[in-house]
Design a protein around this motif. Structure first.
Motif, PDB file in Angstrom:
ATOM      1  N   GLN A  39       0.864  -1.261  -0.001  1.00 12.55           N
ATOM      2  CA  GLN A  39      -0.130  -0.107  -0.030  1.00 12.55           C
ATOM      3  C   GLN A  39       0.656   1.390   0.139  1.00 12.55           C
ATOM      4  OE1 GLN A  39      -3.358   0.115   2.698  1.00 12.55           O
ATOM      5  NE2 GLN A  39      -3.339  -2.111   3.003  1.00 12.55           N
ATOM      6  N   ALA A  40       2.203   1.121   0.120  1.00  7.45           N
ATOM      7  CA  ALA A  40       3.192   2.276  -0.123  1.00  7.45           C
ATOM      8  C   ALA A  40       3.382   2.702  -1.442  1.00  7.45           C
ATOM      9  CB  ALA A  40       4.455   1.906   0.803  1.00  7.45           C
ATOM     10  N   SER A  41       3.608   3.941  -1.772  1.00  4.57           N
ATOM     11  CA  SER A  41       3.902   4.177  -2.936  1.00  4.57           C
ATOM     12  C   SER A  41       5.251   4.308  -3.403  1.00  4.57           C
ATOM     13  CB  SER A  41       3.169   5.889  -3.152  1.00  4.57           C
ATOM     14  OG  SER A  41       3.744   6.867  -1.986  1.00  4.57           O
ATOM     15  N   PHE A  42       6.084   3.879  -2.803  1.00  2.00           N
ATOM     16  CA  PHE A  42       7.531   3.920  -3.193  1.00  2.00           C
ATOM     17  C   PHE A  42       7.568   2.808  -4.403  1.00  2.00           C
ATOM     18  CE2 PHE A  42       8.646   5.474   0.988  1.00  2.00           C
ATOM     19  CZ  PHE A  42       9.920   6.004   0.768  1.00  2.00           C
ATOM     20  N   PRO A  43       8.717   3.102  -5.222  1.00  2.00           N
ATOM     21  CA  PRO A  43       8.657   2.378  -6.564  1.00  2.00           C
ATOM     22  C   PRO A  43       9.389   0.959  -6.417  1.00  2.00           C
ATOM     23  CG  PRO A  43      10.422   4.019  -6.513  1.00  2.00           C
ATOM     24  CD  PRO A  43       9.679   4.071  -4.937  1.00  2.00           C
ATOM     25  N   PHE A  44       9.475   0.309  -5.438  1.00  2.00           N
ATOM     26  CA  PHE A  44      10.256  -0.796  -5.030  1.00  2.00           C
ATOM     27  C   PHE A  44       9.348  -2.090  -4.977  1.00  2.00           C
ATOM     28  CE2 PHE A  44      13.835   2.006  -3.773  1.00  2.00           C
ATOM     29  CZ  PHE A  44      14.364   2.244  -5.128  1.00  2.00           C
ATOM     30  N   GLN A  45       8.055  -2.167  -5.186  1.00  2.00           N
ATOM     31  CA  GLN A  45       7.162  -2.975  -4.715  1.00  2.00           C
ATOM     32  C   GLN A  45       6.940  -4.100  -5.886  1.00  2.00           C
ATOM     33  OE1 GLN A  45       5.047  -0.053  -3.191  1.00  2.00           O
ATOM     34  NE2 GLN A  45       6.834  -0.652  -1.404  1.00  2.00           N
ATOM     35  N   THR A  46       7.856  -4.258  -6.596  1.00  2.00           N
ATOM     36  CA  THR A  46       8.067  -5.331  -7.620  1.00  2.00           C
ATOM     37  C   THR A  46       8.625  -6.787  -6.930  1.00  2.00           C
ATOM     38  OG1 THR A  46      10.132  -4.698  -8.587  1.00  2.00           O
ATOM     39  CG2 THR A  46       7.958  -3.681  -9.372  1.00  2.00           C
ATOM     40  N   GLY A  47       8.286  -7.731  -7.456  1.00  2.00           N
ATOM     41  CA  GLY A  47       8.813  -9.092  -6.892  1.00  2.00           C
ATOM     42  C   GLY A  47      10.296  -9.138  -7.109  1.00  2.00           C
ATOM     43  N   SER A  48      10.534  -8.672  -8.328  1.00  2.00           N
ATOM     44  CA  SER A  48      12.313  -8.995  -8.309  1.00  2.00           C
ATOM     45  C   SER A  48      13.070  -8.134  -7.551  1.00  2.00           C
ATOM     46  CB  SER A  48      12.550  -8.846  -9.910  1.00  2.00           C
ATOM     47  OG  SER A  48      12.459  -7.288 -10.322  1.00  2.00           O
ATOM     48  N   LEU A  49      12.686  -6.941  -7.387  1.00  2.00           N
ATOM     49  CA  LEU A  49      13.280  -5.871  -6.383  1.00  2.00           C
ATOM     50  C   LEU A  49      13.424  -6.343  -4.741  1.00  2.00           C
ATOM     51  CD1 LEU A  49      12.803  -2.630  -8.163  1.00  2.00           C
ATOM     52  CD2 LEU A  49      14.978  -3.879  -8.054  1.00  2.00           C
ATOM     53  N   SER A  50      12.109  -6.875  -4.747  1.00  2.00           N
ATOM     54  CA  SER A  50      12.002  -7.395  -3.155  1.00  2.00           C
ATOM     55  C   SER A  50      12.967  -8.699  -3.043  1.00  2.00           C
ATOM     56  CB  SER A  50      10.608  -7.706  -2.799  1.00  2.00           C
ATOM     57  OG  SER A  50       9.647  -6.559  -2.743  1.00  2.00           O
ATOM     58  N   LEU A  51      12.953  -9.266  -4.181  1.00  2.35           N
ATOM     59  CA  LEU A  51      13.894 -10.663  -3.740  1.00  2.35           C
ATOM     60  C   LEU A  51      15.563  -9.931  -3.815  1.00  2.35           C
ATOM     61  CD1 LEU A  51      12.478 -13.303  -6.470  1.00  2.35           C
ATOM     62  CD2 LEU A  51      12.302 -13.385  -3.736  1.00  2.35           C
ATOM     63  N   TRP A  52      15.909  -9.251  -4.417  1.00  2.00           N
ATOM     64  CA  TRP A  52      17.357  -8.632  -4.575  1.00  2.00           C
ATOM     65  C   TRP A  52      17.212  -8.162  -2.930  1.00  2.00           C
ATOM     66  CZ3 TRP A  52      21.080  -9.761  -7.251  1.00  2.00           C
ATOM     67  CH2 TRP A  52      20.792 -10.022  -8.735  1.00  2.00           C
ATOM     68  N   PHE A  53      16.394  -7.563  -2.468  1.00  2.00           N
ATOM     69  CA  PHE A  53      16.624  -6.574  -1.335  1.00  2.00           C
ATOM     70  C   PHE A  53      16.735  -7.891   0.176  1.00  2.00           C
ATOM     71  CE2 PHE A  53      14.284  -5.608   2.813  1.00  2.00           C
ATOM     72  CZ  PHE A  53      14.852  -4.692   3.278  1.00  2.00           C
ATOM     73  N   ASP A  54      15.964  -8.733   0.017  1.00  2.00           N
ATOM     74  CA  ASP A  54      16.142 -10.037   0.674  1.00  2.00           C
ATOM     75  C   ASP A  54      17.503 -10.736   0.473  1.00  2.00           C
ATOM     76  OD1 ASP A  54      13.572  -9.720   1.865  1.00  2.00           O
ATOM     77  OD2 ASP A  54      12.684 -11.026   0.601  1.00  2.00           O
ATOM     78  N   GLY A  55      17.835 -10.920  -0.563  1.00  2.00           N
ATOM     79  CA  GLY A  55      19.134 -11.379  -1.058  1.00  2.00           C
ATOM     80  C   GLY A  55      20.432 -10.620  -0.458  1.00  2.00           C
ATOM     81  N   ALA A  56      20.327  -9.242  -0.724  1.00  2.00           N
ATOM     82  CA  ALA A  56      21.386  -8.426   0.037  1.00  2.00           C
ATOM     83  C   ALA A  56      21.543  -8.488   1.384  1.00  2.00           C
ATOM     84  CB  ALA A  56      21.220  -6.977  -0.550  1.00  2.00           C
ATOM     85  N   THR A  57      20.183  -8.539   2.078  1.00  2.00           N
ATOM     86  CA  THR A  57      20.289  -8.680   3.496  1.00  2.00           C
ATOM     87  C   THR A  57      20.686 -10.246   3.859  1.00  2.00           C
ATOM     88  OG1 THR A  57      18.144  -7.247   3.657  1.00  2.00           O
ATOM     89  CG2 THR A  57      18.888  -8.694   5.667  1.00  2.00           C
ATOM     90  N   ALA A  58      20.299 -11.082   3.191  1.00  2.00           N
ATOM     91  CA  ALA A  58      20.894 -12.433   3.692  1.00  2.00           C
ATOM     92  C   ALA A  58      22.526 -12.610   3.295  1.00  2.00           C
ATOM     93  CB  ALA A  58      20.236 -13.432   2.799  1.00  2.00           C
ATOM     94  N   VAL A  59      23.052 -12.008   2.374  1.00  2.00           N
ATOM     95  CA  VAL A  59      24.279 -12.008   2.000  1.00  2.00           C
ATOM     96  C   VAL A  59      24.960 -11.298   3.182  1.00  2.00           C
ATOM     97  CG1 VAL A  59      26.267 -11.220   0.529  1.00  2.00           C
ATOM     98  CG2 VAL A  59      24.274 -12.448  -0.466  1.00  2.00           C
ATOM     99  N   ALA A  60      24.776  -9.789   3.614  1.00  2.00           N
ATOM    100  CA  ALA A  60      25.361  -9.266   4.609  1.00  2.00           C
ATOM    101  C   ALA A  60      25.219  -9.923   5.664  1.00  2.00           C
ATOM    102  CB  ALA A  60      24.595  -7.887   4.655  1.00  2.00           C
ATOM    103  N   LEU A  61      24.092 -10.790   6.353  1.00  2.00           N
ATOM    104  CA  LEU A  61      24.206 -11.333   7.508  1.00  2.00           C
ATOM    105  C   LEU A  61      24.974 -12.716   7.214  1.00  2.00           C
ATOM    106  CD1 LEU A  61      20.209 -11.633   8.304  1.00  2.00           C
ATOM    107  CD2 LEU A  61      21.840  -9.971   9.507  1.00  2.00           C
TER     108      LEU A  61
END
Length: 320
Positions: A39-61
């Motif tokens: 429901q937010a109006s940020f431009p990142f609510q696409t499946g691929s970008l959300s997966l990249w976000f999760d991936g970046a978090t997982a790699v950093a952890l």
């Protein structure tokens, strides 16, 4: 017969928590708004970008875990709180550029996602180190209250115009790290995360069970994500309220095994097709899966945090 309630007595029975101890809520809310909340109006609510976000978090952890013996405790390193805030702010600024200049989106979207993911990883490990300074009961209390506060933060931000939404979201990491700074400052020196002195093995069995719960969540949540959101949805807050209620009523007598005994049937029920059988059947599976996952993750946090608390293991090292 009139039943009179002594509200003063009820208030005094509520478990107390300093507000700064709940700053983890702001870190969760930050990730929800630009990357996870539909429901937010940020431009990142696409499946691929959300997966990249999760991936970046997982790699950093994973990088934190591999280098734990060299960098732990993370909270004792100078400027780490500032670096965490700057990573989040860089992500916010890049997202603003893609919003104002859509032509820059192909070039700036991934850097925004990566800086945000790494910033979230820093925030997660810093707050994990703080929670590990307490016994299991207090971890359950502070974590559940943080989840509830995060839900209301996201709820209040929904519907805001992009300018206000971006401003509020940009302030959340600073608020989270300010709370963390004050939280650590309130602890006696002997209670702060220790410097690692030896290697510790990772408890793989709990991690595998968490993976199974995450799998069930992944099976059901995509069907209802457009309606209830991801991290801050009614299922999560209901589970957090259950944990808080158990801590409030049971206190030191709380048997933490109740959490998995509640999580398991909720997760199994989430896998049953309920669409046409019950009211709200279209969103109920996602809520049940979110609630079950939240209950079990809370239990694992209590177990691992309590191990760190009892045996003087830095949380960053126990993540190995």
């Amino acid at each position: 017969m009139v039943v009179r309630i002594d509200w003063e007595k009820v208030w005094k029975k509520l478990p107390a928590a300093p507000f700064c101890f709940l700053g983890f809520a702001f870190a969760r809310a930050w990730a929800e708004v630009p990357y996870l909340s539909p429901q937010a109006s940020f431009p990142f609510q696409t499946g691929s970008l959300s997966l990249w976000f999760d991936g970046a978090t997982a790699v950093a952890l994973a990088a934190f875990a591999l280098g734990a013996n060299r960098i732990a405790p993370l909270s004792s390193r100078r400027h780490v709180l500032l670096v965490t805030v700057l990573l989040h702010l860089a992500s916010n600024c890049l997202s603003l550029c893609t919003h104002l200049l859509p032509s820059t989106a192909p070039f700036l979207s991934l850097p925004a996602v990566f800086t945000g993911g790494v910033g979230v990883a820093f925030a997660l490990m810093l707050w994990a180190e703080f929670f590990s300074c307490f016994n299991a009961l207090k971890i359950a209390l502070y974590y559940s209250m943080s989840l509830i506060l995060s839900f209301f933060c996201v709820l209040l931000m929904r519907g805001l115009a992009f300018e206000w939404l971006w401003t509020c979201n940009a302030l959340l990491p600073a608020a989270s790290m300010l709370c963390l700074w004050r939280s650590f400052a309130s602890l006696p020196e002997e209670d702060r995360p220790p410097v690692p002195s030896r290697r510790f093995s990772f408890p793989f069995k709990p991690a595998l069970v968490v993976a199974l719960y995450a799998f069930a969540l992944g099976m059901t949540l995509p069907l209802t994500i457009e309606t209830i959101g991801v991290d801050s949805n009614p299922g999560v807050v209901a589970a957090a309220l259950v944990v808080y209620g158990l801590v409030m009523t049971k206190g030191d007598d709380l048997d933490l095994s109740l959490l998995w005994k509640l999580a398991l049937p909720a997760t199994l029920l989430a896998l049953v097709p309920l669409g046409g059988l019950l009211p709200f059947g279209d969103v109920l599976p996602g809520m049940l899966a979110s609630g079950g996952y939240t209950l079990f993750v809370t239990l694992i946090m209590c177990i691992l945090g309590n191990l760190s608390y009892r045996y003087g293991i830095c949380a960053l090292c126990s993540s190995r």
